[in-house]
Design an enzyme around this catalytic site. Structure first.
Site, short mmCIF file in Angstrom:
data_model
loop_
_atom_site.label_atom_id
_atom_site.label_comp_id
_atom_site.label_asym_id
_atom_site.label_seq_id
_atom_site.Cartn_x
_atom_site.Cartn_y
_atom_site.Cartn_z
N ASN A 165 24.90 0.69 60.87
CA ASN A 165 26.02 0.27 61.18
C ASN A 165 26.80 0.82 61.61
O ASN A 165 26.86 1.72 61.49
CB ASN A 165 25.80 -1.66 60.94
CG ASN A 165 26.35 -2.39 61.77
OD1 ASN A 165 27.40 -2.41 62.26
ND2 ASN A 165 26.12 -3.94 61.24
N GLY A 167 28.70 5.59 68.69
CA GLY A 167 28.64 6.36 69.50
C GLY A 167 28.38 7.80 68.44
O GLY A 167 27.60 8.03 67.87
N GLY A 199 23.30 1.46 71.57
CA GLY A 199 24.61 0.62 71.24
C GLY A 199 25.40 0.75 72.17
O GLY A 199 25.22 0.77 73.68
N CYS A 224 28.32 -6.41 58.90
CA CYS A 224 29.36 -6.20 59.38
C CYS A 224 30.59 -5.49 59.11
O CYS A 224 30.91 -6.12 57.97
CB CYS A 224 29.29 -7.46 60.18
SG CYS A 224 31.20 -7.13 61.49
N ASN A 244 35.34 0.01 67.31
CA ASN A 244 35.54 -1.97 67.59
C ASN A 244 35.79 -2.69 66.34
O ASN A 244 35.71 -1.96 64.95
CB ASN A 244 34.53 -2.10 68.58
CG ASN A 244 33.54 -2.88 67.09
OD1 ASN A 244 33.13 -3.80 67.12
ND2 ASN A 244 32.41 -2.15 67.06
C1 LIG Z 1 31.84 -3.01 70.57
C2 LIG Z 1 30.40 -3.75 69.55
C3 LIG Z 1 29.83 -4.80 67.95
C4 LIG Z 1 28.81 -4.34 67.78
N1 LIG Z 1 28.31 -5.97 67.15
C5 LIG Z 1 27.46 -6.20 66.31
C6 LIG Z 1 26.86 -7.46 65.61
O1 LIG Z 1 27.40 -8.75 66.48
N2 LIG Z 1 25.67 -7.38 64.66
C7 LIG Z 1 25.53 -5.80 64.54
O2 LIG Z 1 24.65 -5.72 64.04
N3 LIG Z 1 26.09 -4.73 65.03
C8 LIG Z 1 26.78 -4.72 65.73
N4 LIG Z 1 27.45 -3.46 66.20
C9 LIG Z 1 26.84 -2.27 65.34
C10 LIG Z 1 26.01 -1.85 66.56
O3 LIG Z 1 24.54 -2.44 66.91
C11 LIG Z 1 25.32 -0.33 65.95
O4 LIG Z 1 24.34 -0.76 64.73
C12 LIG Z 1 26.41 0.47 65.85
O5 LIG Z 1 27.19 0.39 67.09
C13 LIG Z 1 25.47 2.03 65.92
O6 LIG Z 1 25.04 2.43 67.30
P1 LIG Z 1 25.64 2.87 67.84
O7 LIG Z 1 25.67 4.37 68.09
O8 LIG Z 1 24.06 3.57 69.09
O9 LIG Z 1 26.75 2.52 69.10
C14 LIG Z 1 28.11 -3.62 67.28
C15 LIG Z 1 28.98 -2.71 67.82
C16 LIG Z 1 29.95 -2.36 69.04
C17 LIG Z 1 30.27 -0.73 69.43
#
Ligand SMILES: Cc1cc2nc3c(=O)[nH]c(=O)nc-3n(C[C@H](O)[C@H](O)[C@H](O)COP(=O)(O)O)c2cc1C
Ligand code: FES
Lengths: 260, 303
Positions: free
Chosen positions: B192, B217, B265, B130, B69
């Protein structure tokens, strides 16, 4: 709490409409909510490691008596291809209802519904649900060639059927905007609706704007979630970046920042 | 029924299953599916001091077992949140945590001061990781001095639970974790997203408007797990883990590696009910392993 649902549906039918279009009828485990033309469902693609996300599809038909929701799957990539391989009896997970529907026409209005490619389903659904007498509804369907068109004759009871094909094998030769409905009397309509490839929708929007006719389009931006949390599907609008999945997919062309 | 309650510093969670920032909006969208008060907590979509439009479309590319993303922290700014969103969500009976973002240390401070005034926000997650913004963001999170500076200054103005969200795009994440612990962080969360890229070979073009984006993911889970394990060994403060958690077993693995709580997430995009399944599955796991409390599980990896 509680307007959206994730459920396993049972595939009751998978009907091949032509080489690239399949009609799936899906039976819901619980009574279906009202779903209107333009709204969509997000369908899980199972049994593949390559496809991670769901795929959004506009609803084509609702049968509240049988509790069946139908979609038309047009093969556009690996995800949609995989979905066309399901068979009756398979379970398939849907998130629904998603998005906002087209504005219904007022009593006695005249409408033109233009569909192409994957955008056909909501236009047929709209023609059926418009509440207008058939003589007030014109359906215009565009495709590359006669073989890409699907049989929509059953819809003649809801409106007049008109076709274009790029090679001239069915209906008027050219794009939808080359059809006499556009070139001769677009001003006669109260509303023009369009769903399909972006180039087609922009061409429709341009003509509608020129003619001063109210026009709504349904966008097909890439989506990850479909319910407003990821902000991946945004479209620039006069109100800033809006989520196509929650604030759309239907937009009035005056809201969009299209250069048309 | 095992006891799922667990604390992150002053934050008392009814269970360790929370939602990750940027993947659950401002909680209302998930509340459409189920009562969010069943969750351990919710990390709200990243906020900044002022409105941000985010990056241009396309912002997403699907990858094998995950996605990239490049949203770029689109949000309407903290004042809009306080006036329009906060009043609608503050009654949710689960901790709501604000993910704090900035381009400069001053931004982070000013935003944190405003958040400090909000009664129903018991904690912040300081996002110094980020990958999708041009200024600030990850730039603070990839060096020890950068991470220390933001943490120190924010700590001065914030008296509730301070969680610092770490970037995996570094050589040694445990060094950064120790650095922020030294400046008063109450907890660290990781990971992150990983900076990645996707290309449309036919068009010979990148798939994201920003060329690179953040990978999330199941694709990242093994690396996230390793990093959580390293960090949990390096610090004394609680670790909140995320990265590809799709089911209860994934969550258990992170807790075994040393996490006190987890965030779900990207899995939400596939199925927003997954967090509930994880809570149930975690309960079942503890029962099967005859543990009375999830606390016994934390860091209990046998090596
Ligand atoms: C579409 C999207 C938007 C995200 N926006 C943020 C955000 O605003 N702030 C943040 O700290 N992490 C953000 N993340 C990261 C997620 O919070 C998380 O750290 C990351 O996706 C890993 O976990 P997951 O594999 O379970 O998604 C975002 C992730 C995705 C996919
Ligand atoms: S697809 Fe996630 S917000 Fe629209």
């Amino acid at each position: 709490m509680g307007n959206k649902t994730v459920s396993d549906f049972i595939v009751t039918e998978n009907i091949k409409l032509n080489d690239t279009n399949y009609l799936l009828r899906l039976k819901a485990p619980d009574p279906l909510p009202i779903i209107r033309p333009g709204q969509f469902v997000n369908i899980e693609v199972k049994n593949t490691s390559e496809i991670f996300l769901r795929r959004p599809f506009s609803v084509f038909e609702m049968d509240y008596d049988k509790n069946i929701l139908s979609v038309i799957i047009k093969i556009l990539g690996r995800g949609s291809k995989k979905l066309t391989e399901v068979i009756a009896g398979d379970t398939i997970s849907l998130i629904y209802p998603l998005g906002r529907h087209f504005t219904y026409p007022g009593k006695g209005e005249r409408i033109l519904a233009v569909g192409g490619g994957s955008g056909l389903a909501p236009m047929l659904f709209l023609a059926k649900e418009s509440g207008l007498p058939a003589e007030n509804v014109d359906l215009l369907i565009g495709a590359r060639s006669a073989s890409d068109h699907i049989d929509v004759n059953a819809y003649s009871q809801y409106g007049s059927l008109n076709f274009t094909s790029e090679d001239g094998t069915l209906g008027t030769k050219g794009f939808v905007t080359h059809h006499p409905l556009f070139t001769d009397n677009l001003k006669n309509y109260d509303k023009v609706y369009a769903c399909g490839p972006e180039g087609m929708m922009k061409a429709v929007a341009r003509e509608a704007r020129k003619a001063g006719v109210n026009c709504e389009v349904s966008l097909e931006n890439l989506m990850a979630c479909g319910f407003g949390v990821c902000l991946c599907c945004i479209e620039p609008t006069v109100k800033g970046n809006l989520c196509v999945c929650t604030e759309g997919p239907v937009f009035n062309i005056n809201e969009l920042k299209w250069q048309i | 029924m095992a006891d799922l309650r667990i604390d992150i510093h002053d934050l008392q969670l009814k269970n360790p299953v929370m939602l990750a920032s940027g993947t659950c909006g401002y909680a209302e969208e998930i509340n459409e599916f189920f009562d969010v008060s069943e969750l351990g907590g919710i990390f709200l979509k990243g906020l900044t001091l002022h409105n941000r439009d985010g990056n241009l479309y396309p912002r997403m590319a699907e990858t094998p077992s995950g996605m990239l993303n490049a949203v770029g922290l689109q949000n309407k700014g903290i004042d809009y949140f306080i006036n329009n969103i906060y009043p609608r969500i503050k009654h949710y009976n689960t901790p709501l945590i604000i993910n704090v973002n900035g381009s400069t240390v001053e931004d982070y401070i000013e935003l944190t001061e405003k958040v400090n005034e909000l009664d129903k926000i018991p904690a912040i997650e300081l996002n110094i990781s980020c990958p999708n913004v041009k200024e600030g963001g990850m730039a603070f999170g990839i060096t020890c001095p950068g991470a220390e500076a933001v943490t120190r200054e924010v700590r001065r103005v914030y008296d509730k639970t301070l969680i610092v969200k770490l970037s995996p795009n570094v050589t040694d994440v445990s060094e950064i974790a120790k650095a922020v612990e030294g400046q008063g962080a109450d907890s660290v969360s990781l990971v992150n997203t990983f900076v990645g890229m996707a290309i449309d070979a036919e068009k010979r073009k990148p798939l994201l408007s920003t060329i690179t984006g953040g990978l999330s993911g199941p694709a990242i889970k093994p690396i996230a797990l390793r990093m959580v394990w390293q960090v949990a060994k390096a610090v004394k403060i609680p670790v909140v883990a995320m990265g590809g958690i799709m089911n209860a077993t994934d969550a258990v693995e992170f807790i075994l590696a040393g996490a006190t709580a987890v965030q779900v997430g990207t899995a939400l995009f596939k199925n927003p009910l997954i967090p509930l399944q994880i809570i149930e599955g975690l309960n079942g796991y503890l029962d099967r392993h005859r543990m009375d409390s999830v606390k016994e599980l934390v860091g209990s990896l046998q090596v």
